[in-house]
Design a protein around this motif. Structure first.
Motif, PDB file in Angstrom:
ATOM      1  N   ASP A 367       0.892  -1.309   0.009  1.00  0.00           N
ATOM      2  CA  ASP A 367       0.063   0.340  -0.001  1.00  0.00           C
ATOM      3  C   ASP A 367       0.792   1.313   0.292  1.00  0.00           C
ATOM      4  N   GLY A 368       2.120   1.262  -0.358  1.00  0.00           N
ATOM      5  CA  GLY A 368       3.221   2.296  -0.862  1.00  0.00           C
ATOM      6  C   GLY A 368       3.790   2.936   1.027  1.00  0.00           C
ATOM      7  N   TRP A 369       3.800   2.312   2.074  1.00  0.00           N
ATOM      8  CA  TRP A 369       3.993   2.739   3.423  1.00  0.00           C
ATOM      9  C   TRP A 369       5.607   2.277   3.576  1.00  0.00           C
ATOM     10  N   PRO A 370       6.549   2.508   3.756  1.00  0.00           N
ATOM     11  CA  PRO A 370       7.966   2.174   3.915  1.00  0.00           C
ATOM     12  C   PRO A 370       8.495   1.489   5.331  1.00  0.00           C
ATOM     13  N   THR A 371       8.418   0.587   4.909  1.00  0.00           N
ATOM     14  CA  THR A 371       8.542  -0.529   6.079  1.00  0.00           C
ATOM     15  C   THR A 371       9.181  -1.750   6.176  1.00  0.00           C
ATOM     16  N   LEU A 372       9.342  -1.475   6.955  1.00  0.00           N
ATOM     17  CA  LEU A 372      10.950  -3.150   6.784  1.00  0.00           C
ATOM     18  C   LEU A 372      10.413  -3.188   9.029  1.00  0.00           C
ATOM     19  N   SER A 373      10.867  -4.511   8.865  1.00  0.00           N
ATOM     20  CA  SER A 373      10.352  -5.472   9.925  1.00  0.00           C
ATOM     21  C   SER A 373      11.684  -6.249  11.210  1.00  0.00           C
ATOM     22  N   ILE A 374      11.730  -6.258  12.197  1.00  0.00           N
ATOM     23  CA  ILE A 374      12.458  -7.079  12.239  1.00  0.00           C
ATOM     24  C   ILE A 374      11.965  -8.033  13.656  1.00  0.00           C
ATOM     25  N   HIS A 375      12.323  -9.010  13.206  1.00  0.00           N
ATOM     26  CA  HIS A 375      11.883  -9.855  15.049  1.00  0.00           C
ATOM     27  C   HIS A 375      12.752 -11.057  14.764  1.00  0.00           C
ATOM     28  N   GLY A 376      13.243 -12.310  15.588  1.00  0.00           N
ATOM     29  CA  GLY A 376      13.714 -13.168  15.862  1.00  0.00           C
ATOM     30  C   GLY A 376      14.314 -13.930  15.284  1.00  0.00           C
ATOM     31  N   ASP A 377      13.456 -14.212  13.754  1.00  0.00           N
ATOM     32  CA  ASP A 377      13.697 -15.409  12.705  1.00  0.00           C
ATOM     33  C   ASP A 377      14.708 -14.575  11.981  1.00  0.00           C
ATOM     34  N   LYS A 378      14.777 -13.128  11.677  1.00  0.00           N
ATOM     35  CA  LYS A 378      15.885 -12.436  10.961  1.00  0.00           C
ATOM     36  C   LYS A 378      17.269 -12.105  11.682  1.00  0.00           C
ATOM     37  N   SER A 379      18.162 -12.869  10.902  1.00  0.00           N
ATOM     38  CA  SER A 379      19.848 -12.877  11.521  1.00  0.00           C
ATOM     39  C   SER A 379      20.336 -11.425  11.954  1.00  0.00           C
ATOM     40  N   GLN A 380      20.877 -11.636  12.827  1.00  0.00           N
ATOM     41  CA  GLN A 380      21.466 -10.219  13.124  1.00  0.00           C
ATOM     42  C   GLN A 380      21.847  -9.377  12.475  1.00  0.00           C
ATOM     43  N   ALA A 381      22.098  -9.842  11.492  1.00  0.00           N
ATOM     44  CA  ALA A 381      22.979  -8.807  10.169  1.00  0.00           C
ATOM     45  C   ALA A 381      21.490  -8.080   9.420  1.00  0.00           C
ATOM     46  N   GLU A 382      20.816  -8.576   9.482  1.00  0.00           N
ATOM     47  CA  GLU A 382      19.473  -8.201   8.728  1.00  0.00           C
ATOM     48  C   GLU A 382      19.299  -6.917   9.987  1.00  0.00           C
ATOM     49  N   ARG A 383      18.900  -7.624  10.937  1.00  0.00           N
ATOM     50  CA  ARG A 383      18.145  -6.870  11.681  1.00  0.00           C
ATOM     51  C   ARG A 383      19.045  -5.446  12.358  1.00  0.00           C
ATOM     52  N   ASP A 384      20.698  -5.825  12.390  1.00  0.00           N
ATOM     53  CA  ASP A 384      21.210  -3.742  12.140  1.00  0.00           C
ATOM     54  C   ASP A 384      20.657  -3.934  10.966  1.00  0.00           C
ATOM     55  N   VAL A 386      17.687  -3.253   9.168  1.00  0.00           N
ATOM     56  CA  VAL A 386      16.879  -2.320   9.543  1.00  0.00           C
ATOM     57  C   VAL A 386      17.037  -1.477  10.524  1.00  0.00           C
ATOM     58  N   LEU A 387      17.888  -1.873  11.039  1.00  0.00           N
ATOM     59  CA  LEU A 387      17.876  -0.757  12.794  1.00  0.00           C
ATOM     60  C   LEU A 387      18.103   0.542  11.864  1.00  0.00           C
ATOM     61  N   SER A 388      18.901   0.473  11.408  1.00  0.00           N
ATOM     62  CA  SER A 388      20.017   1.239  10.276  1.00  0.00           C
ATOM     63  C   SER A 388      19.057   2.496  10.104  1.00  0.00           C
ATOM     64  N   GLU A 389      18.000   1.313   8.515  1.00  0.00           N
ATOM     65  CA  GLU A 389      17.683   1.920   7.994  1.00  0.00           C
ATOM     66  C   GLU A 389      16.675   3.076   8.813  1.00  0.00           C
ATOM     67  N   PHE A 390      15.806   2.260   9.615  1.00  0.00           N
ATOM     68  CA  PHE A 390      14.711   3.375  10.330  1.00  0.00           C
ATOM     69  C   PHE A 390      15.076   4.451  11.142  1.00  0.00           C
ATOM     70  N   LYS A 391      16.629   4.449  11.787  1.00  0.00           N
ATOM     71  CA  LYS A 391      17.108   5.404  12.744  1.00  0.00           C
ATOM     72  C   LYS A 391      17.229   6.322  11.318  1.00  0.00           C
ATOM     73  N   ALA A 392      17.718   5.959  10.528  1.00  0.00           N
ATOM     74  CA  ALA A 392      18.302   6.543   9.389  1.00  0.00           C
ATOM     75  C   ALA A 392      17.204   7.580   8.903  1.00  0.00           C
ATOM     76  N   GLY A 393      16.242   6.941   9.042  1.00  0.00           N
ATOM     77  CA  GLY A 393      14.534   7.218   7.859  1.00  0.00           C
ATOM     78  C   GLY A 393      14.320   6.958   7.208  1.00  0.00           C
ATOM     79  N   LYS A 394      15.112   6.269   6.220  1.00  0.00           N
ATOM     80  CA  LYS A 394      14.614   5.799   5.426  1.00  0.00           C
ATOM     81  C   LYS A 394      14.059   5.302   5.120  1.00  0.00           C
ATOM     82  N   SER A 395      13.539   3.587   6.274  1.00  0.00           N
ATOM     83  CA  SER A 395      12.305   3.515   6.395  1.00  0.00           C
ATOM     84  C   SER A 395      11.627   3.931   7.471  1.00  0.00           C
ATOM     85  N   PRO A 396      11.115   5.285   7.129  1.00  0.00           N
ATOM     86  CA  PRO A 396      10.328   5.490   8.952  1.00  0.00           C
ATOM     87  C   PRO A 396       9.427   4.678   9.341  1.00  0.00           C
ATOM     88  N   ILE A 397       8.416   3.613   9.129  1.00  0.00           N
ATOM     89  CA  ILE A 397       8.159   2.334   9.906  1.00  0.00           C
ATOM     90  C   ILE A 397       8.673   1.507   9.358  1.00  0.00           C
TER      91      ILE A 397
END
Ligand code: ADP
Ligand code: MG
Length: 424
Positions: A367-384, A386-397
């Motif tokens: 639906d066009g919302w810039p969203t990423l996701s973190i949870h326990g099934d994701k690798s640490q690298a992917e979580r890191d 996602v978190l950096s994209e979130f913090k930087a505001g590239k993916s604000p949701i």
């Protein structure tokens, strides 16, 4: 040799390191013997433990002299003050809270720093925590984030350091502050540098992820206050770059988070190297059962001071709205909320399940919302990532399970995070 006696009734007798850098303070051993031998277990639940102090040089830790104004407060006034500021206390011989910075009897050079910082009055945790900490007793201090806990332990630490014999070559720190993260350790160090500068107290920050060289050099030069994350400190201890034999004032800041992050074995290891008659202070925004269990092992006859409700979990500055909707209305309601609140700030959506996270993330992205996701099934690298994209505001949701409930390393005032609890 000037000798400091905390019960002399003269608040000006705090030793001023600037004019007298010689030996002082540690001679009033009767005080610490008395408080040590009368030390009891936590809340009287276990038999008194005897501390083995054989071979340890005595030190002074009771510096509190109640000001006449505080002494004159009636019980009713004390009760009223505590009620007004939501202060709850536990323990034996709890001192009265102080109304103003003047009443606590900090040395002038500390008061000057407080004035310079523009502070008007002690926060609630400081008003009650300072007299407790200055009495040299163990302490549990619980108050929400942003309530001034750092200075609640740092200013008494400065008084403590100034009353101890100066460091000899090869001595480790006198004050050790353990903190769960590098960011927090650095923040604490900034306060320590600001408020300790006028008494020439040196401090350093020991944390992982950076080269050891500069930290080793600081330790070897001799620093009175060390602020450390547990892992790197153990590293430094094991390689003999420092030792904890001089530590008489131990602080565990954000004790709850340290446990959450699995630091208990490291804390145990560190604490076992510190003399048993040290003063130990715990500070936390929350106080779950596991923290209490850990506290019991390392504290003797502590005071406990809680600001606000003891089972306080949320910062009061956060406004909470509860919307109850049916399962089928949830997604539409969420999208409406997002439309209302999307303003460039970060939006964190908590979900019950990992599957829910994936589903809602997919749907929102479609639906066009810039969203990423973190949870326990994701690798640490992917979580890191996602978190950096979130913090930087590239993916604000960001949608998350409770892996993200702690330790995101973000402070709400900077990021204005909004939390929606949904289970789809
Ligand atoms: P906590 O550790 O409880 O989360 P901090 O110790 O980080 O809170 O304090 C939050 C902010 O409040 C800091 O910027 C600190 O300098 C400031 N502060 C501390 N004491 C006072 C005070 N008495 N009056 C005003 N501001 C204060
Ligand atoms: Mg803090």
């Amino acid at each position: 040799m000037s000798r400091y006696d905390s019960r002399s009734g003269d608040p000006t007798s705090y030793r001023d390191r600037r004019s007298d850098s010689g030996f002082g303070g540690a001679s009033a051993y009767d005080g610490s013997v008395r408080s040590s031998s009368s030390r009891r277990d936590y809340d009287g639940a276990e038999p008194p433990r005897k501390l083995d102090l054989d071979g340890l040089t005595p030190f002074e830790k009771n510096f509190y002299i109640e000001s006449p104004l505080v002494a004159a407060m009636s019980d009713a006034e004390v009760e009223d003050y505590r009620r007004r500021r939501e202060i709850t206390v536990e323990g034996r011989d709890v001192p009265k809270p102080v109304n103003s910075f003047r009443d606590i009897g900090f040395p002038d050079y500390v008061l000057q720093e407080i004035t310079k910082a523009g502070f008007v009055e002690p926060t609630a945790i400081q008003a009650q925590g300072w007299p407790m900490a200055l009495k040299g007793r163990d302490l549990i201090g619980i108050a929400e984030t942003g309530s001034g806990k750092t200075l609640a332990y740092l200013l008494p630490a400065i008084v403590h350091v100034n009353a101890q014999p100066i460091l000899a070559p090869g001595d480790g720190p006198i004050v050790l502050v353990l903190a769960p993260t590098r960011e927090l350790a650095v923040q604490i160090q900034q306060e320590a540098a600001k408020f300790g500068a006028s008494s020439r107290i040196k401090n350093t920050c020991i944390y992982g992820g950076v080269p050891k060289g500069p930290q080793v050099r600081d330790l070897q030069k001799g620093v009175e206050i060390v602020i450390a994350t547990p892992g790197r400190l153990i590293d430094m201890l094991e390689s003999n770059h420092t030792n904890l034999r001089r530590v008489t004032y131990l602080v565990l800041d954000e004790a709850d988070r340290m446990l959450d992050m699995g630091f208990e074995p490291q804390i145990r290891k560190i604490v076992s190297q510190i003399r048993p008659d040290r003063q130990t202070l715990y500070w936390s925004a929350t106080w779950p059962k596991e923290v209490e269990q850990l506290a019991r092992q390392f504290l003797y006859n502590p005071y406990k001071v809680v600001i606000g409700s003891a089972d306080l979990k949320a910062n009061h500055a956060i406004r909470q709205h509860v919307n109850i909707v049916s399962e089928s209305q949830k997604y539409n309601k969420l999208v409406k909320l997002l439309e209302d609140i999307m303003d460039g700030s970060r939006i964190l959506i908590f979900m019950d399940t990992k599957k829910g996270c994936d589903q809602i993330t997919r749907q929102l992205r479609m639906d066009g919302w810039p969203t990423l996701s973190i949870h326990g099934d994701k690798s640490q690298a992917e979580r890191d990532w996602v978190l950096s994209e979130f913090k930087a505001g590239k993916s604000p949701i960001m949608t998350a399970t409770d892996v993200a409930a702690r330790g995101l390393g973000m402070h709400i005032p900077l990021f204005s995070i909004l939390c929606l609890c949904c289970s789809f």
